[in-house]
Scaffold this active site. Structure first.
Site, PDB file in Angstrom:
ATOM      1  N   TYR A 118       0.850  -1.189   0.000  1.00 40.13           N
ATOM      2  CA  TYR A 118       0.000   0.000   0.000  1.00 40.13           C
ATOM      3  C   TYR A 118       0.895   1.252   0.000  1.00 40.13           C
ATOM      4  CZ  TYR A 118      -3.277   3.446   1.816  1.00 40.13           C
ATOM      5  OH  TYR A 118      -4.032   4.568   2.002  1.00 40.13           O
ATOM      6  N   LYS A 214     -11.820  -0.036   5.200  1.00 43.11           N
ATOM      7  CA  LYS A 214     -12.222  -0.713   3.968  1.00 43.11           C
ATOM      8  C   LYS A 214     -13.320  -1.755   4.274  1.00 43.11           C
ATOM      9  CE  LYS A 214      -8.855   1.914   2.757  1.00 43.11           C
ATOM     10  NZ  LYS A 214      -7.480   1.468   2.575  1.00 43.11           N
TER      11      LYS A 214
HETATM   12  C1  PLP Z   1      -6.166   1.895   3.060  1.00 42.58           C
HETATM   13  C2  PLP Z   1      -5.079   0.908   3.334  1.00 42.58           C
HETATM   14  C3  PLP Z   1      -4.155   1.117   4.384  1.00 42.58           C
HETATM   15  C4  PLP Z   1      -4.147   2.366   5.225  1.00 42.58           C
HETATM   16  O1  PLP Z   1      -5.287   2.479   5.982  1.00 42.58           O
HETATM   17  P1  PLP Z   1      -5.930   3.887   6.454  1.00 42.58           P
HETATM   18  O2  PLP Z   1      -7.079   3.467   7.273  1.00 42.58           O
HETATM   19  O3  PLP Z   1      -6.292   4.640   5.216  1.00 42.58           O
HETATM   20  O4  PLP Z   1      -4.859   4.605   7.222  1.00 42.58           O
HETATM   21  C5  PLP Z   1      -3.210   0.127   4.603  1.00 42.58           C
HETATM   22  N1  PLP Z   1      -3.149  -0.981   3.835  1.00 42.58           N
HETATM   23  C6  PLP Z   1      -4.004  -1.190   2.815  1.00 42.58           C
HETATM   24  C7  PLP Z   1      -3.881  -2.427   1.993  1.00 42.58           C
HETATM   25  C8  PLP Z   1      -4.998  -0.258   2.525  1.00 42.58           C
HETATM   26  O5  PLP Z   1      -5.833  -0.481   1.498  1.00 42.58           O
END
Ligand code: PLP
Length: 416
Positions: A118, A214
């Protein structure tokens, strides 16, 4: 169901218990009825402080809300049950979770990470961890060459499976076996699949992390993170940092994320079903160069998906290369009517984006292209709308973006 005290009957154990399956745990783990009122749904506990009956003698189990509070405790219990972990700790974002895991390492430590992590994780590893004396080595083929990168200072291996946005898979068991021979811990970022599709601890990982933002929350209205693990030592170290650094989620966000989590199995199943339909339609289209989706038999790591994912599911995320280059990719994203052009993923609504100029714009072109992030790559997050509508929308947008020439005046009919 309440059982009358006059007629006690033998009841099976109340969830959570290892005998219960995912959906039962999602609905019931960490969700006790309120002892005083019988409320089936927990209340939102906004109090920052808790009364004490004598100095150092709190009335209940809580003292101050940063250290712990009822909504966070309940959410953490639910996540621990769903990830087959003994403990879970919630943080204010996925990024804060990553930061705390990295902060738990001593200065001078070395980390090995998969290359296509990420973007924010890459940024933390290269720009922040370095300032604390933690060095990170990136490798595109971690199962193959992990042993070449291990040094006496290596403490942690960081895996994302599937990777973002090319959906490549890593054999967690193979990496964990090598790492554990040297006493190295394995972290898996399981954000893209959610605990419904994959449980990394069952495949040898020591810590599983999520951006709760997510799939776990799933309604695109909370930013939050969580880490789950089995070790008592990690509970002490990461729990200390959770409180000491204080990057904790609010009670309200914990409550919302917990509510979202109760339907994770329904949403993840539907998203995976929808992504399979869309991926198959894309693969059959003459306007598409290639499709990255671990649920397709054409995926190079399909055998890993069969071992690691529930029912060999592919999850809700996919990406594809469109014919006609970057311009066609951009046009495609503006021509869909159900998919919204936006970053992020894992919500009930379908999203579409162009990683090379959005989520992955910060990575230099040569590094990007080395891991398959070309200018014509489009990433899709399938929501829980109807598969038929999503497939039809993708096909009509492809037709217009590739087959029909764009208007010279740029009026190409974006619908939102
Ligand atoms: C969005 C995401 C993050 C970071 O998370 P946040 O809640 O935006 O700080 C880390 N890893 C993956 C795979 C992501 O999709």
């Amino acid at each position: 169901m309440t059982v009358s005290a006059d007629h006690p009957i033998e009841t099976p154990p109340r969830p959570p218990s290892p005998v219960h399956k995912f959906g039962t745990l999602a609905v019931h783990a960490g969700s006790p009825h309120d002892a005083a009122t019988g409320a089936v749904i927990e209340s939102i506990s906004l109090s920052t402080t808790f009364a004490q009956s004598a100095v150092g003698k709190p009335v209940g189990q809580y003292e101050y809300a940063r250290s712990s509070n009822p909504n966070r405790d309940n959410f953490e219990q639910a996540i621990a049950a769903l990830e087959h972990a003994k403990y879970a700790l919630a943080f204010s974002s996925g990024s804060a979770t990553t930061a705390v895991v990295l902060q738990s390492l001593a200065a001078g430590s070395h980390v090995i990470s998969v290359s296509d992590v990420y973007g924010g994780t890459h940024r933390y590893f290269t720009k922040v961890a370095k300032a604390h004396g933690v060095k990170v080595t990136f490798t595109p083929e971690i199962e193959v060459d992990i042993s070449e990168h291990i040094t006496p200072q290596t403490r942690l291996v960081w895996i994302e499976s599937p990777s973002n946005p090319t959906l490549r898979l890593v054999d967690i068991r193979a990496v964990a076996t090598q790492a554990h021979k040297h006493g190295i811990m394995v972290v898996v970022d399981n954000t893209f699949l959610s605990p419904y599709v994959q449980n990394p601890l069952d495949h040898g990982a020591d810590i599983v992390v999520h951006s709760v933002t997510k799939y776990i929350n799933g309604h695109s209205d909370v930013v939050m993170g969580v880490a789950a693990f089995n070790s008592d030592d990690l509970k002490d170290r990461l729990g200390f940092l959770q409180n000491a650094i204080g990057a904790v989620p609010s009670a309200f966000d914990c409550w919302l994320a917990h509510r979202g989590l109760k339907t994770l199995h329904l949403r993840a199943r539907e998203a995976s079903h929808n992504a399979t339909s869309v991926a198959q339609a894309l693969e059959a289209s003459p306007h598409v160069i290639s499709v990255n989706y671990p649920g397709l038999d054409s995926h190079p790591h399909r055998s890993i998906a069969k071992r690691q994912h529930r029912n060999a599911m592919g999850g809700g995320m996919l990406s594809f290369r469109i014919k006609g280059g970057h311009d066609a990719a951009e046009r495609f994203c503006q021509l869909t009517s159900i998919f919204t052009l936006a970053e992020s993923l894992g919500g009930v609504e379908s999203l579409v984006e162009v990683p090379s100029s959005m989520t992955h714009a910060g990575i230099p072109r040569d590094q990007r292209e080395a891991v398959g992030v070309f200018d014509d790559l489009v990433r899709i997050s399938c929501g829980v709308e109807d598969a038929e509508d999503l497939t039809r929308d993708v096909l009509q947008a492809l037709e217009k973006a590739v087959a029909e020439q764009p208007q010279p005046n740029g009026a190409n009919g974006a619908e939102h």
